[in-house]
Each structure stands twice: as C-alpha cells, then as structure tokens.
Design a protein around this motif. Structure first.
Motif, PDB file in Angstrom:
ATOM      1  N   ASN A 158     -29.801 -36.631  11.676  1.00 40.53           N
ATOM      2  CA  ASN A 158     -28.465 -36.254  12.140  1.00 40.53           C
ATOM      3  C   ASN A 158     -27.743 -35.350  11.151  1.00 40.53           C
ATOM      4  N   GLY A 159     -28.519 -34.755  10.254  1.00 35.58           N
ATOM      5  CA  GLY A 159     -27.946 -33.784   9.329  1.00 35.58           C
ATOM      6  C   GLY A 159     -27.008 -34.367   8.304  1.00 35.58           C
ATOM      7  N   LEU A 160     -27.256 -35.627   7.900  1.00 29.99           N
ATOM      8  CA  LEU A 160     -26.404 -36.297   6.927  1.00 29.99           C
ATOM      9  C   LEU A 160     -27.161 -36.594   5.640  1.00 29.99           C
ATOM     10  N   LYS A 161     -26.413 -36.779   4.576  1.00 32.83           N
ATOM     11  CA  LYS A 161     -27.003 -37.178   3.302  1.00 32.83           C
ATOM     12  C   LYS A 161     -26.222 -38.357   2.736  1.00 32.83           C
ATOM     13  N   GLU A 162     -26.934 -39.242   2.083  1.00 30.72           N
ATOM     14  CA  GLU A 162     -26.336 -40.433   1.472  1.00 30.72           C
ATOM     15  C   GLU A 162     -25.658 -40.034   0.172  1.00 30.72           C
ATOM     16  N   LEU A 163     -24.394 -40.410   0.025  1.00 32.72           N
ATOM     17  CA  LEU A 163     -23.647 -39.999  -1.164  1.00 32.72           C
ATOM     18  C   LEU A 163     -23.336 -41.161  -2.098  1.00 32.72           C
ATOM     19  N   ALA A 201     -22.100 -41.675   3.847  1.00 34.66           N
ATOM     20  CA  ALA A 201     -22.910 -40.486   4.080  1.00 34.66           C
ATOM     21  C   ALA A 201     -22.031 -39.362   4.611  1.00 34.66           C
ATOM     22  N   VAL A 202     -22.404 -38.139   4.267  1.00 36.16           N
ATOM     23  CA  VAL A 202     -21.631 -36.956   4.667  1.00 36.16           C
ATOM     24  C   VAL A 202     -22.591 -35.899   5.201  1.00 36.16           C
ATOM     25  N   GLU A 222      -9.947 -38.409  -0.330  1.00 33.28           N
ATOM     26  CA  GLU A 222      -8.534 -38.688  -0.144  1.00 33.28           C
ATOM     27  C   GLU A 222      -8.039 -38.066   1.172  1.00 33.28           C
ATOM     28  N   GLY A 223      -7.520 -38.932   2.059  1.00 32.74           N
ATOM     29  CA  GLY A 223      -6.972 -38.479   3.327  1.00 32.74           C
ATOM     30  C   GLY A 223      -8.002 -38.137   4.390  1.00 32.74           C
ATOM     31  N   LYS A 224      -9.271 -38.353   4.115  1.00 31.95           N
ATOM     32  CA  LYS A 224     -10.319 -37.979   5.062  1.00 31.95           C
ATOM     33  C   LYS A 224     -10.581 -39.104   6.065  1.00 31.95           C
ATOM     34  N   LYS A 225     -11.251 -38.722   7.173  1.00 32.88           N
ATOM     35  CA  LYS A 225     -11.578 -39.682   8.229  1.00 32.88           C
ATOM     36  C   LYS A 225     -12.988 -40.225   8.028  1.00 32.88           C
ATOM     37  N   ILE A 226     -13.115 -41.550   8.081  1.00 33.30           N
ATOM     38  CA  ILE A 226     -14.410 -42.214   7.906  1.00 33.30           C
ATOM     39  C   ILE A 226     -14.711 -43.034   9.159  1.00 33.30           C
ATOM     40  N   CYS A 235     -19.645 -44.573   7.132  1.00 33.40           N
ATOM     41  CA  CYS A 235     -20.121 -45.696   6.334  1.00 33.40           C
ATOM     42  C   CYS A 235     -21.015 -46.515   7.253  1.00 33.40           C
ATOM     43  N   ASP A 236     -22.280 -46.663   6.876  1.00 38.64           N
ATOM     44  CA  ASP A 236     -23.222 -47.342   7.765  1.00 38.64           C
ATOM     45  C   ASP A 236     -24.343 -47.960   6.944  1.00 38.64           C
ATOM     46  N   ILE A 237     -25.141 -48.802   7.623  1.00 38.87           N
ATOM     47  CA  ILE A 237     -26.301 -49.364   6.948  1.00 38.87           C
ATOM     48  C   ILE A 237     -27.434 -48.345   6.954  1.00 38.87           C
TER      49      ILE A 237
END
Length: 285
Positions: free
Chosen positions: A168-173, A97-98, A111-115, A156-158
């Motif tokens: 929390n202002g996120l969307k599932e990608l 999710a982002v 690429e190169g991003k923090k998860i 990355c979560d359930i």
C-alpha cells in the motif's frame, strides 16, 4: 464436575495457533464449522470462540476463566487482567507508518496531523507521551488505505511481515510496542477451576519450553565430561552413559536452541564428537 472455560479468537491466525497449542497439550477438540462453543474430549474444558475485542470483558465478568489474546489488545483497553504467561506466537508490533514519499522523520513532524487507526487509545498515548498533538481517526479494517484516499497523513496499525504496508505504498517509521499472544485469567476463579487452570498452564509450559530447546547427545572423553557439561547448563546434570570404547562416554542433555550455534565450536574444542541434535516434544520440570 467443573469445566474450565477458555475464550479464543473465532477466526484468523490467533485462533489457529491457539487450537494448535491446545492440541500439543494433549487436548482433543472436535471443532465443527461455525460453532461458537465446543467441549474437549479428554479434558474438562470448554472453548468459546469470540470476537477478539470481546474476550477481555468475558474474562473480567467471569463468563470464561481464561482467554488467549494479543498483548496489544490489553494495552489498548488498559486492561488489568492477570497475564499467566506469554505464548510465543502471533507475534507482531504496533507501529506508525507513513507514505513512502513522506518527509516525516521526527516525531515532532506529526504535530497537528491526522492519524488513522483501529487502536485509538494506543495511538493517543504514544503521541501524548511524546508531547505531540494529533487528530486521531478511529476506523475499523483496511487502515492501510487511509493515506491513499486522503483520510489521514499516517496510520497506526499492527505489523507482522510488513508486506501489507509495502503493498500500500507505506513505510514503518516508529514501533510503539511489540506484541504476542498471552494467556490471561479471570480475577477470582473457584478453587476447583483454579486447579484446572494450573493443570493447563503446566501443560502449556511443558510445550513452550520444548519449542525453544533441543535434545543433544555426543561422544566425549571421560576426562572432558565436566568441561563439556559446563557448556550445557539447561538441565541439572547431563546423562552420561559409558561407550564400548574404554575412556569414552555418551553425554545426553538439553540446550536452548538459540545457544546451540554459539557453543558448538566450544563443544568440539572440549573434545565432543559425533554430536547429534534432535527436536523435543515436551519438557516436564
């Protein structure tokens, strides 16, 4: 006499659903508050209430014989435990999710991003399989706030309903995997314990089969019984009882709940009338 030992999550929805399943299997448990182990009153069974992440190790070590855990946990730890059956509850998915305003669209954008995640192994396997290098931050609890406080670019979560992400202002990608509760067993149970495992597994199967099936009865012209029966292939043969009105019978059978609305018009076209549908408590095969 040996007792069957089963481990379930000590708190949360998985615990509640697991205890409900055992109750439906006719197993009576007095579950006192904060108890770590209880015995069933009417079945040779002990229940251990453990942290979810500890259950697989307890099973592998033979401390308990069975456990109810999520498939996602087994995938995360690369477990090779024997899964006896899926239990059709505690369904969720493991997703990337982002933030809603994020411009991420393609897997290569990471690429190169923090998860941030509580499932680092699952996350790493997903991105590695897609040829993407990421910086994985393993954290426990409240993963969804990580992007908002600048700790990560994504998580990355359930996900169950998606409400937590939305709030929390996120969307599932991306969906990495779908998961549900499963029943797993230790590698080498004794013969006596294995017999108890088979008894419990049989009961669980009867309960789960009933949950996805409905009892159906209807009035059918005798000339159309074979045609109607062909639309209800769940059991070997329907029960047919003669009605007081000559030329008609009452047909009783079982149907998969998901199929009912797909065949209802066909049943009516085949001459079925007075169709009744009722829930089933157990199906013994």
């Amino acid at each position: 006499m040996s007792k069957l030992k089963i481990a379930i999550q000590k708190s949360g929805r998985l615990k509640d659903d697991s205890l409900a399943l055992l109750k439906q299997c006719g197993i009576s448990v007095d579950n006192g508050r904060d108890q770590l182990k209880v015995s069933a009153n009417n079945f040779p069974l002990e229940i251990f209430f453990l942290r979810n992440s500890d259950i697989p190790q307890y099973i592998e070590d033979g401390v308990v014989d069975l456990g109810i855990v999520g498939e996602n946990l087994l995938y995360e730890i690369d477990s090779e435990l024997d899964v006896l059956r899926s239990l059709n509850f505690s369904k969720c998915r493991v997703s990337i999710a982002v933030p809603k305003n994020s411009k991420f669209t393609d897997i290569k954008d990471f690429e190169g991003k923090k998860i941030a995640t509580s499932y680092p192994n699952t996350t790493q396997k997903f991105f590695k399989s897609n040829g993407v290098n990421t910086e994985v931050h393993a954290i426990s609890g409240s993963v969804e706030i990580a992007p908002n406080i600048g700790l990560s670019d994504a998580i990355c979560d359930i996900v169950s309903t998606g409400n937590t992400l939305f709030n929390n202002g996120l969307k599932e990608l991306f969906v990495i995997m779908k998961s549900q509760a499963v029943l797993v067993k230790q590698p080498k149970p004794s013969r006596e314990v294995n017999s108890l495992i088979e008894q419990l597994n049989f009961r669980i199967g009867a309960v789960l089969r009933a949950k996805t099936s409905k009892y159906i009865l209807m009035n059918v012209p005798n000339a159309n019984i074979q045609k109607v029966s062909a639309l209800l292939p769940v059991l070997k043969s329907p029960t047919v009882l003669p009605l007081a009105e000559e030329g008609w019978s009452s047909l009783h059978s079982v149907i998969d709940e998901d199929d009912f609305w797909n065949v209802i018009d066909q049943l009516k076209e085949a001459g079925a009338e007075g169709i009744l549908v009722a829930p089933i408590e157990k199906i013994i095969e």
